[in-house]
Every structure is written in C-alpha cells, then in structure tokens.
Design a protein around this motif. Structure first.
Motif, PDB file in Angstrom:
ATOM      1  N   GLU A 278       0.836  -1.172   0.090  1.00  0.00           N
ATOM      2  CA  GLU A 278       0.099   0.246   0.045  1.00  0.00           C
ATOM      3  C   GLU A 278       0.640   1.180  -0.106  1.00  0.00           C
ATOM      4  OE1 GLU A 278      -4.230  -0.422   2.366  1.00  0.00           O
ATOM      5  OE2 GLU A 278      -2.510  -1.303   3.250  1.00  0.00           O
ATOM      6  N   ALA A 279       2.047   1.083   0.763  1.00  0.00           N
ATOM      7  CA  ALA A 279       3.029   2.423   0.779  1.00  0.00           C
ATOM      8  C   ALA A 279       3.321   2.612  -0.674  1.00  0.00           C
ATOM      9  CB  ALA A 279       4.017   2.023   1.756  1.00  0.00           C
ATOM     10  N   GLY A 280       3.663   1.674  -1.304  1.00  0.00           N
ATOM     11  CA  GLY A 280       4.187   1.585  -2.861  1.00  0.00           C
ATOM     12  C   GLY A 280       3.143   2.264  -3.626  1.00  0.00           C
ATOM     13  N   LEU A 281       1.998   1.849  -3.575  1.00  0.00           N
ATOM     14  CA  LEU A 281       0.871   2.263  -4.157  1.00  0.00           C
ATOM     15  C   LEU A 281       0.600   3.912  -4.006  1.00  0.00           C
ATOM     16  CD1 LEU A 281      -1.742  -0.747  -4.105  1.00  0.00           C
ATOM     17  CD2 LEU A 281      -0.133   0.107  -5.929  1.00  0.00           C
ATOM     18  N   TRP A 282       0.894   4.292  -2.759  1.00  0.00           N
ATOM     19  CA  TRP A 282       0.472   5.700  -2.348  1.00  0.00           C
ATOM     20  C   TRP A 282       1.429   6.493  -3.088  1.00  0.00           C
ATOM     21  CZ3 TRP A 282      -1.974   8.573   1.900  1.00  0.00           C
ATOM     22  CH2 TRP A 282      -3.042   8.047   2.241  1.00  0.00           C
ATOM     23  N   ALA A 283       2.585   5.785  -3.452  1.00  0.00           N
ATOM     24  CA  ALA A 283       3.678   6.688  -4.065  1.00  0.00           C
ATOM     25  C   ALA A 283       3.462   6.540  -5.686  1.00  0.00           C
ATOM     26  CB  ALA A 283       5.240   6.213  -3.624  1.00  0.00           C
ATOM     27  N   LEU A 284       2.351   5.972  -6.114  1.00  0.00           N
ATOM     28  CA  LEU A 284       2.424   5.614  -7.727  1.00  0.00           C
ATOM     29  C   LEU A 284       1.845   7.047  -8.242  1.00  0.00           C
ATOM     30  CD1 LEU A 284       2.395   3.589  -9.816  1.00  0.00           C
ATOM     31  CD2 LEU A 284      -0.017   2.835  -9.352  1.00  0.00           C
ATOM     32  N   PRO A 285       1.135   7.854  -7.815  1.00  0.00           N
ATOM     33  CA  PRO A 285       0.902   9.029  -8.663  1.00  0.00           C
ATOM     34  C   PRO A 285       2.329   9.901  -8.929  1.00  0.00           C
ATOM     35  CG  PRO A 285      -0.407   8.621  -6.879  1.00  0.00           C
ATOM     36  CD  PRO A 285       0.268   7.631  -6.627  1.00  0.00           C
ATOM     37  N   LEU A 322       3.650  21.674  -1.356  1.00  0.00           N
ATOM     38  CA  LEU A 322       2.990  22.479  -0.542  1.00  0.00           C
ATOM     39  C   LEU A 322       1.593  21.656  -0.050  1.00  0.00           C
ATOM     40  CD1 LEU A 322       2.909  26.143  -2.108  1.00  0.00           C
ATOM     41  CD2 LEU A 322       3.719  25.452   0.108  1.00  0.00           C
ATOM     42  N   LEU A 323       0.958  20.978  -1.280  1.00  0.00           N
ATOM     43  CA  LEU A 323      -0.248  19.885  -0.755  1.00  0.00           C
ATOM     44  C   LEU A 323       0.287  19.042   0.190  1.00  0.00           C
ATOM     45  CD1 LEU A 323      -2.065  19.777  -4.431  1.00  0.00           C
ATOM     46  CD2 LEU A 323      -2.682  20.865  -2.317  1.00  0.00           C
ATOM     47  N   LEU A 324       1.470  18.366  -0.188  1.00  0.00           N
ATOM     48  CA  LEU A 324       1.936  17.263   0.761  1.00  0.00           C
ATOM     49  C   LEU A 324       2.096  17.750   2.114  1.00  0.00           C
ATOM     50  CD1 LEU A 324       4.350  15.498  -1.686  1.00  0.00           C
ATOM     51  CD2 LEU A 324       1.945  14.659  -0.791  1.00  0.00           C
ATOM     52  N   SER A 325       2.411  19.063   2.287  1.00  0.00           N
ATOM     53  CA  SER A 325       2.595  19.694   3.636  1.00  0.00           C
ATOM     54  C   SER A 325       1.381  19.723   4.452  1.00  0.00           C
ATOM     55  CB  SER A 325       3.361  20.843   3.624  1.00  0.00           C
ATOM     56  OG  SER A 325       2.429  22.056   3.009  1.00  0.00           O
ATOM     57  N   ALA A 334      -6.694  12.247  -1.263  1.00  0.00           N
ATOM     58  CA  ALA A 334      -6.684  13.262  -2.357  1.00  0.00           C
ATOM     59  C   ALA A 334      -5.533  14.077  -2.184  1.00  0.00           C
ATOM     60  CB  ALA A 334      -7.978  13.971  -2.125  1.00  0.00           C
ATOM     61  N   LEU A 335      -5.198  14.413  -0.984  1.00  0.00           N
ATOM     62  CA  LEU A 335      -3.986  15.418  -0.932  1.00  0.00           C
ATOM     63  C   LEU A 335      -2.630  14.627  -1.038  1.00  0.00           C
ATOM     64  CD1 LEU A 335      -4.446  17.305   2.554  1.00  0.00           C
ATOM     65  CD2 LEU A 335      -4.260  18.254   0.242  1.00  0.00           C
TER      66      LEU A 335
END
Length: 484
Positions: A278-285, A322-325, A334-335
């Motif tokens: 799941e951590a890998g998939l969160w980095a997919l974008p 900025l969004l990731l912060s 979404a963020l």
C-alpha cells in the motif's frame, strides 16, 4: 536501472531477517549501489566516448546481469554488499551509454527531444515504480526476486543490441590519463559519501570532512584537466550557462523527489498503519506524474522558451510539496495523490528538458561525458535530498518528541524514541500499555509535524530553483527540427 534505485527499500525487512546484517552492514547494502553508481558515471561516460558507447553498454549488461544473479542468491551480508557494489559498477556503464547513444542516433533536434522524453519518462517513472514492484514481488516471492527481474531485460538487450544499436565513439579520443580517472572517482565518491553521512548522522565534523575532501580533490582534478591537451572531462562545458543551469535543475528535481520518498514510506506504513504494498501504491501518482510530465515536453518545447518550461515544471513540483505539507495523521488520499502527481509531473517536465539542453550543449564526440555529468547530478540530488531534508525532519522530530513526551516515560526510552519513528514503535511495544500509547501518539504527531515542515522547506528550495532557471534561461530556446 531506475527501479533498482528504490526497489530494495521494500525488501529490507525480509533480507534483514534472512541474512541478519549488522546496522552498519544494512546501511552499506542500501547505500553502496548509489555510491558506486555516482562515483563512476562520469568516468564511464568518458570511457564510452573512447571505446564505443554500444560496446560499453553491452559489456555493462553482462556485468549488471551477473551482479543481479549474485545479489539474488547472496548467502550472507558481505556477499550482498559486494553484489550491490558490482551492480553500481554495471549500472554506471549502462546509464551514460543510453543517453549518449540517443544523442548520436537522433541527429534531428525534435526527434532527439522526443527520444529523451521517453528516456526520462522511464528514468523518473522507474524510481516511483520501484516500491510498487518490490511490494508486488514480496507478496509472492522471496527477497532475491527484486534482483532477478533484471535478468530478462539484460538478456534481451544482449540479444538485440548488436543488431539494432549503431556504434559511436570519439574519433580522436587522445591518450587515457589514469591519474585523472582516480582523482575524478575520489572527488565524486567523497562528496556523495559526505552527503550520505550527513543524512545518516547529521551535519557533524565527519560529513563536513568528506565534503571538504571531495571539494579539494575536485579542484586538483580541474587543474589537471586544464593542463591536458585531451582531458578526460571537457571542462569547457561548464562555461555554458544553459549547461550549468540544466545540471543545477537536475539536482533540484531529484532532490525534491528523494525528499518525498524518504518520508512517505514511514508515514504510510507506520503512522497510517498500511502494508508495504500500500505504501508503494500511495507513491504511484509520483511515478505516473513523472511519466506524463516527461512525455509532454516535446509539445511545450516547440512553443515556449526552455527557461519558462523548466521554471513551470519546478513551480508545479513546489506546489505539489505545498499540498503534501497539509497531510496529517488521518491521511487524506486526495492530498497525497494530488501532491505526489504534481511533484512527479513537475520534476518530469523540468528534468526532461534539462537533459535535452545538456546533451545538445555537448558535441557528439563528447556525448558520453555530458551524459555522465547529467546522471551524476541525479545521484547528487538524491544524496542531497536525503541529507538536507532528512536531517531537517530528524531534528524537528527529535525536538518535538523530547518536548512533548509525558514525564512518566523513562528517560532511556524517551531518548531512544527521538532517533527514528521505527525506533519509537519498538520502544513503545516494550513499555506498559498506557505509556506505550502515549509515546506512540506523541511520536506520530511529531513525525507528521516534522514531515509537514520539511515539505514546506522543500517547496521553498524548489521554488527558488524554479525562479533561478526561468531567469537564467529566459532567452534560451532549444533547437528546432531541421527545416522548421
């Protein structure tokens, strides 16, 4: 090649349980590939100019495949460290060969720009796909499988490369200077190792000594190159403002991506409690954005100055930061996905065009050396991202944990919890239930705050790079297609 830079991060727990490396050995298993890769890229690029880029590419494929096999079946930590070092050596022959071959195969500037955009999409996308590929493999196979995936690619390259790739080299390379090669390797290795030490131990005397030694050896290397009739590295490339700004932008782009990839796996797996896959998939974008950003470059470069396109790319990356912060302990997909896509897309856009600027600035007979400089900038950017942003985050995290932990937490446990979030998890598991929950709550809050403030810092650094690139290259237009 790019997947290999990040795929191992997912296999660390499994190989640690199997090989039982010490903490120092584990660090070398992770770092030695990038260290050898960075230290040898420029030298191997220059060597390809001399002996032939196709010959070096195919030789590197054999070395990379053999090292992958050794790594997959390593029987102890020492064997895996050796295999990873050999992978770095093989990778250093492959990477500059690919980009320098593109420089010589595609003589039409518009075709070359499209080819480089595909190359950059593979490079940027691979880094983001590494954790996903690693997670998928580890769901079904043992940790060595993350290395075996290299073999089919190398076999295919060796089968078709001799027939599809034309040979190219510098027709007048001059004599090879071994002392220049030693000085170059020592300078790059010292600088990269200094940044890695800063990322691991903080900005202390040890990291400063390595960086100072690297700068001193680099100065000696430069002095020697100016005295040689046919230098190992043509330093006149550094007199070109577009070339230097492009190299600086490469560093800034990879700096940004590495900073995110340093924090994100810890955030998703420990704070949000998700699996490695799941951590890998969160980095997919991040990977998808990088691919799309790279592929849009040819259309934009035809219409706008290079500085505007590069500045726009880095501005998008800063917006992504900025969004990731804004992420908190609850985790808003979404963020995370939007910020990652903007960050990856912006870096893909900027770094693709800078590679076109770099290889176009170099004459065809020195394309390998220019490609080596470009890719060394990537490696330096990666090391700096971990060192600078990682150390900023670590300091904020440690100070927050010490300031906010309840007084009843034992001092030894509190001190250990300041080291890393993973250490805080282990310490909490050993405490009484109530104290463990308090420590975890404090550690998670401190980590999210540190990540947020570090991402804000990253946004400011990348935004400054965007302004610098836009102003420095505001009048620079990349070459158009012949006849257009």
């Amino acid at each position: 090649m790019s997947i290999d830079l990040t795929v191992l991060s997912m296999a660390v727990p499994a190989l640690s349980a199997d090989l039982e490396p010490t903490s120092a050995q584990l660090l070398w298993i992770i770092d030695v590939y990038g260290v050898f890769l960075a230290g040898l890229l420029i030298l191997m690029g220059s060597l390809g100019d001399r002996i032939g880029r196709r010959r070096l590419l195919l030789t590197g494929a054999v070395a990379f495949g053999a090292a992958s096999l050794l790594a997959a079946f390593a029987w102890n930590a020492e064997a895996l460290i050796l295999a990873r070092a050999l992978l770095g050596l093989g990778g250093a022959t492959l990477m500059p060969s690919t980009l320098s071959l593109i420089r010589n195969i595609f003589e039409d500037p518009a075709q070359r720009r499209r080819a480089i955009s595909v190359w950059a999409a593979a490079f940027a996308g691979g880094a983001g796909l590494g954790p996903v590929v690693g997670g998928l493999l580890l769901e079904h196979f043992w940790w060595g499988s993350v290395f075996l995936i290299n073999l089919p690619v190398m076999v295919l390259l060796l089968a078709v490369g001799p027939f599809l790739l034309p040979e190219s080299r510098d027709p007048r390379p001059g004599p090879f200077d071994p002392l220049s090669a030693v000085l170059l390797i020592a300078a790059v290795l010292a600088v990269v190792f200094g940044f890695k030490e800063a990322g691991r131990l903080g900005w202390g005397p040890q990291a400063a000594a390595w960086l100072a030694a690297g700068a001193l050896v680099a100065a000696l290397f430069g002095m020697r190159q100016r005295r040689l009739v046919r230098p190992l590295l043509d330093l006149t490339l550094l007199r070109s403002l577009p070339f230097c700004v492009a190299v600086f932008t490469n560093i800034a782009g990879v700096f940004a991506m590495t900073g995110m990839l340093y924090f994100f796996p810890q955030y998703v797996q420990i704070v949000l409690g998700r699996s490695a896959l799941e951590a890998g998939l969160w980095a997919l974008p991040l990977a998808v954005g990088a691919i799309l950003g790279s592929l849009t470059v040819p259309a934009l470069a035809r219409r706008f100055p290079a500085g505007l396109v590069i500045g726009l790319g880095l501005a998008l990356a800063a917006t992504g930061y900025l969004l990731l912060s804004l992420l908190d302990a609850s985790g808003v997909p979404a963020l995370a996905f939007g910020g990652g896509a903007l960050l990856g897309g912006g870096v893909g856009l900027a770094n693709t065009l800078t590679n076109d600027v770099i290889v176009s600035a170099a004459p065809p007979d020195r394309a390998g050396a220019a490609a080596g400089i470009s890719e060394t900038a990537y490696e330096l950017g990666g090391a700096m991202g971990t060192a600078v942003l990682g150390s900023i985050g670590a300091q904020i995290y440690a100070s927050r944990v010490l300031a906010e932990l309840p007084a009843q937490i034992p001092p030894a446990a509190a001190e250990a919890a300041t080291r890393t979030l993973a250490t805080a998890e282990r310490v909490a598991a050993a405490l009484p239930a109530a104290q463990g929950r308090e420590l975890l709550t404090t550690a998670h809050s401190a980590f999210v705050d540190a990540m947020s403030r570090t991402f804000l810092t990253g946004a400011l650094i990348v935004a400054a790079a965007a302004v610098t690139a836009a102003l420095a290259l505001r009048k620079h237009h990349v070459a158009a297609a012949a006849g257009h």
